[in-house]
Design a protein around this motif. Structure first.
Motif, PDB file in Angstrom:
ATOM      1  N   LEU A  22      10.843   2.877  -5.417  1.00 40.01           N
ATOM      2  CA  LEU A  22      10.142   1.962  -4.517  1.00 40.01           C
ATOM      3  C   LEU A  22      11.058   0.831  -4.073  1.00 40.01           C
ATOM      4  N   VAL A  23      10.723   0.216  -2.936  1.00 37.19           N
ATOM      5  CA  VAL A  23      11.448  -0.960  -2.443  1.00 37.19           C
ATOM      6  C   VAL A  23      10.457  -2.107  -2.281  1.00 37.19           C
ATOM      7  N   ALA A  24      10.768  -3.268  -2.866  1.00 45.34           N
ATOM      8  CA  ALA A  24       9.873  -4.430  -2.770  1.00 45.34           C
ATOM      9  C   ALA A  24       9.939  -5.002  -1.350  1.00 45.34           C
ATOM     10  N   PRO A  25       8.821  -4.996  -0.591  1.00 45.26           N
ATOM     11  CA  PRO A  25       8.873  -5.505   0.783  1.00 45.26           C
ATOM     12  C   PRO A  25       8.842  -7.034   0.837  1.00 45.26           C
ATOM     13  N   ASP A  26       8.170  -7.666  -0.149  1.00 50.24           N
ATOM     14  CA  ASP A  26       8.121  -9.128  -0.205  1.00 50.24           C
ATOM     15  C   ASP A  26       7.830  -9.498  -1.664  1.00 50.24           C
ATOM     16  N   ILE A  27       7.766 -10.780  -1.935  1.00 54.92           N
ATOM     17  CA  ILE A  27       7.656 -11.230  -3.335  1.00 54.92           C
ATOM     18  C   ILE A  27       6.469 -10.595  -4.051  1.00 54.92           C
ATOM     19  N   ARG A  28       5.284 -10.729  -3.464  1.00 51.58           N
ATOM     20  CA  ARG A  28       4.059 -10.366  -4.197  1.00 51.58           C
ATOM     21  C   ARG A  28       3.795  -8.858  -4.144  1.00 51.58           C
ATOM     22  N   ALA A  29       4.204  -8.218  -3.075  1.00 51.00           N
ATOM     23  CA  ALA A  29       4.097  -6.741  -3.024  1.00 51.00           C
ATOM     24  C   ALA A  29       5.064  -6.149  -4.047  1.00 51.00           C
ATOM     25  N   GLY A  30       6.228  -6.788  -4.188  1.00 51.26           N
ATOM     26  CA  GLY A  30       7.201  -6.334  -5.183  1.00 51.26           C
ATOM     27  C   GLY A  30       6.628  -6.421  -6.582  1.00 51.26           C
ATOM     28  N   ALA A  31       5.906  -7.505  -6.829  1.00 55.69           N
ATOM     29  CA  ALA A  31       5.283  -7.673  -8.158  1.00 55.69           C
ATOM     30  C   ALA A  31       4.244  -6.581  -8.393  1.00 55.69           C
ATOM     31  N   ALA A  32       3.509  -6.245  -7.330  1.00 57.73           N
ATOM     32  CA  ALA A  32       2.475  -5.189  -7.454  1.00 57.73           C
ATOM     33  C   ALA A  32       3.110  -3.855  -7.810  1.00 57.73           C
ATOM     34  N   LEU A  33       4.220  -3.528  -7.168  1.00 56.69           N
ATOM     35  CA  LEU A  33       4.899  -2.246  -7.432  1.00 56.69           C
ATOM     36  C   LEU A  33       5.448  -2.212  -8.850  1.00 56.69           C
ATOM     37  N   LEU A  34       5.942  -3.349  -9.308  1.00 60.16           N
ATOM     38  CA  LEU A  34       6.468  -3.443 -10.668  1.00 60.16           C
ATOM     39  C   LEU A  34       5.340  -3.236 -11.689  1.00 60.16           C
ATOM     40  N   LEU A  35       4.199  -3.870 -11.441  1.00 65.71           N
ATOM     41  CA  LEU A  35       3.046  -3.696 -12.347  1.00 65.71           C
ATOM     42  C   LEU A  35       2.619  -2.232 -12.380  1.00 65.71           C
ATOM     43  N   ALA A  36       2.587  -1.603 -11.217  1.00 63.65           N
ATOM     44  CA  ALA A  36       2.175  -0.189 -11.158  1.00 63.65           C
ATOM     45  C   ALA A  36       3.152   0.665 -11.962  1.00 63.65           C
ATOM     46  N   GLY A  37       4.440   0.326 -11.885  1.00 60.31           N
ATOM     47  CA  GLY A  37       5.447   1.071 -12.640  1.00 60.31           C
ATOM     48  C   GLY A  37       5.255   0.954 -14.139  1.00 60.31           C
ATOM     49  N   LEU A  38       4.773  -0.221 -14.576  1.00 60.96           N
ATOM     50  CA  LEU A  38       4.544  -0.422 -16.014  1.00 60.96           C
ATOM     51  C   LEU A  38       3.450   0.517 -16.531  1.00 60.96           C
ATOM     52  N   VAL A  82       0.830  -1.227   0.000  1.00 60.70           N
ATOM     53  CA  VAL A  82       0.000   0.000   0.000  1.00 60.70           C
ATOM     54  C   VAL A  82       0.855   1.265   0.000  1.00 60.70           C
ATOM     55  N   ASP A  83       1.865   1.320   0.873  1.00 55.01           N
ATOM     56  CA  ASP A  83       2.671   2.560   0.939  1.00 55.01           C
ATOM     57  C   ASP A  83       3.313   2.865  -0.417  1.00 55.01           C
ATOM     58  N   GLY A  84       3.838   1.848  -1.053  1.00 55.94           N
ATOM     59  CA  GLY A  84       4.486   2.063  -2.359  1.00 55.94           C
ATOM     60  C   GLY A  84       3.501   2.570  -3.398  1.00 55.94           C
ATOM     61  N   LEU A  85       2.318   1.968  -3.439  1.00 55.82           N
ATOM     62  CA  LEU A  85       1.323   2.426  -4.438  1.00 55.82           C
ATOM     63  C   LEU A  85       0.857   3.845  -4.112  1.00 55.82           C
ATOM     64  N   ARG A  86       0.709   4.129  -2.806  1.00 56.45           N
ATOM     65  CA  ARG A  86       0.292   5.496  -2.419  1.00 56.45           C
ATOM     66  C   ARG A  86       1.326   6.521  -2.883  1.00 56.45           C
ATOM     67  N   SER A  87       2.607   6.141  -2.808  1.00 56.66           N
ATOM     68  CA  SER A  87       3.653   7.103  -3.225  1.00 56.66           C
ATOM     69  C   SER A  87       3.575   7.368  -4.726  1.00 56.66           C
ATOM     70  N   MET A  88       2.814   6.534  -5.428  1.00 54.63           N
ATOM     71  CA  MET A  88       2.629   6.730  -6.881  1.00 54.63           C
ATOM     72  C   MET A  88       1.310   7.418  -7.175  1.00 54.63           C
TER      73      MET A  88
END
Ligand code: EPZ
Length: 415
Positions: free
Chosen positions: A362-378, A332-338
């Protein structure tokens, strides 16, 4: 470990093959401890977690020969003490406990460290072992388990824990007599372990959430091809959806993703199903959906963060309720920063979609949150930098290569 640099706003499209399932590979590698015979596994994903489990079973005396997606594990396990380092690196290493007790009558395994998605105790694993006749002592952050004989019995799990079900299936396969595991997990990865155990000579019946295992004196070697990774498949489909492109994933089992595909359809995506293939065809920003994650066949918790990233650029307000882990909202924090608008109350996240996210660091906190941040970046405007790749690399093999093949502009920088 460096970071991924993503230039957002480019629709992804094309076809991509999915690897073998990480969460099937890990228990399958551990199951090799149950026999001195050769275990040959195909479709092994090239992941850090697989390297970690192979290090652990190698330390226990197994010979491991790997040739890309093919793996041979041979020889007898020679030690009953697991390497503290590897269990601290990855919770799934705790699965070696049961097979070691079944083979040696004793084992010493460190308790798994907590991880970012919650404390994740192993009490159900230990209670099941005690029910089968083992004595369990906890000392200095490890468990010492002894069992002169393991006698089959009836075990009812209060929660269909994936790991506890896998641990107890493996122990029961070498116990005396029949074991019944009630309210077990029936995730495809658990069923894949059962099919390997059957090939090794184990007699396992499945009736709903009840497993009945007739213990054997010994098990033989076997050859097995792992099921596809439904989490990688779902994440790659969402990479297409979130960027408004048409992506097809190949070598998948659509039946493993029913609840996930229902949610995607409810969001307005057209889903194409072919022979071992799935395609998403977006039609604009996603419509709001209500999703609750839970044990299979419910919506898989591991696709909650990637789905939330997709919904963060949707219309209206979606709600995702987490039914499995205490701390799944690490994204959530990573997506909010976007620029995402997400409010979390208890175990429910309310996601009010925005037109565009903006790139961030952003920093990936765990496997699946990291994937979420990567998708948001795309999907975001501008550039996004995602570090913490030691997390993403645990669950996604060569993710930047796969995304680039679909037209993304993403590169790994190792400075
Ligand atoms: C497996 O973890 C997966 N890992 C997880 O994937 C997945 O999210 C999870 O199952 C749920 O589907 C592997 O298969 C290697 P659980 P596991 O035991 O076995 C509680 C990923 O990203 N619990 O079903 O650890 C626990 O605290 C990973 O690939 C107990 O209370 O999951 C949690 O809240 C993340 N006592 C819940 O059950 C126990 O003894 C689910 O845990 C065991 C579990």
């Amino acid at each position: 470990m460096g970071y991924l640099l993503v230039e957002g706003g480019r629709p992804l499209s094309g076809r991509i093959a999915v690897e073998g399932a990480k969460n099937a590979a890990l228990p399958a590698c551990v199951a090799s401890l149950l026999t001195d015979g050769p275990i040959v596994l195909h479709r092994i994903p090239q992941l850090r977690d697989v390297s970690t489990i192979l290090f652990t079973i190698g330390e226990l005396g197994k010979r491991v020969i790997r040739n890309g997606p093919d793996l041979l594990i041979a020889g007898a396990p020679l030690s009953f003490e697991a390497n503290p380092y590897s269990v601290s690196q990855m919770r799934a290493s705790f699965l070696v406990l049961g097979p070691l007790v079944a083979r040696f009558g004793r084992a010493v395994v460190p308790l798994p460290g907590g991880c970012s998605i919650g404390p994740r105790p192993v009490d159900l694993h230990l209670k099941g072992l005690q029910a089968l006749g083992a004595r369990v002592e906890e000392r200095d952050g490890a468990v010492a388990v002894m069992a002169d004989r393991l006698r089959g019995c009836r075990i009812e799990l209060p929660f269909p824990s994936v790991g506890a079900t896998e641990q107890l299936l493996m122990v029961a396969s070498l116990a005396d007599g029949e074991t019944e595991i009630a309210n077990g997990a029936i995730e495809p990865e658990v069923i894949d372990l059962v099919s390997l155990l059957r090939k090794m000579g184990s007699n396992v019946e499945i009736d709903g959430r009840t497993f009945r295992i007739e213990g054997r004196i010994s098990l033989s070697g076997a050859e097995h091809t792992l099921i596809p990774d439904r989490m990688e498949a779902g994440t790659l489909l969402l990479a297409g959806a979130i960027t408004g492109g048409e992506v097809t994933v190949e070598g998948v089992e659509p039946g493993h993703l029913e609840a996930f595909l229902e949610a995607l359809s409810a969001s307005g995506l057209t889903i194409g199903e072919g022979d071992g293939e799935l395609t998403v065809v977006p039609r604009g920003r996603p419509e709001p959906v209500e999703v609750k994650t839970g044990p299979h066949p419910g919506f898989p918790t591991d696709l909650h963060p990637p789905l939330a990233a997709y919904l963060s650029v949707g219309r209206g307000t979606s709600r995702v309720t987490e039914g499995v882990f205490e701390r799944r909202f690490t994204y959530v924090d990573g997506l909010r920063s976007m620029g995402a608008q997400i409010a979390v109350s208890g175990r429910t996240g309310s996601i009010t979609g925005v037109k565009r996210l903006r790139g961030s660091s952003l920093v990936a906190p765990d496997i699946r949150a990291g994937a979420a941040l990567l998708l948001a970046g795309l999907a975001a405007e501008g550039e996004t930098r995602v570090s913490g790749l030691e997390q993403i690399d645990r669950g996604y093999a060569g993710i930047e290569d796969k995304l680039s093949r679909l037209g993304a502009k993403v590169e790994r920088t190792n400075d």
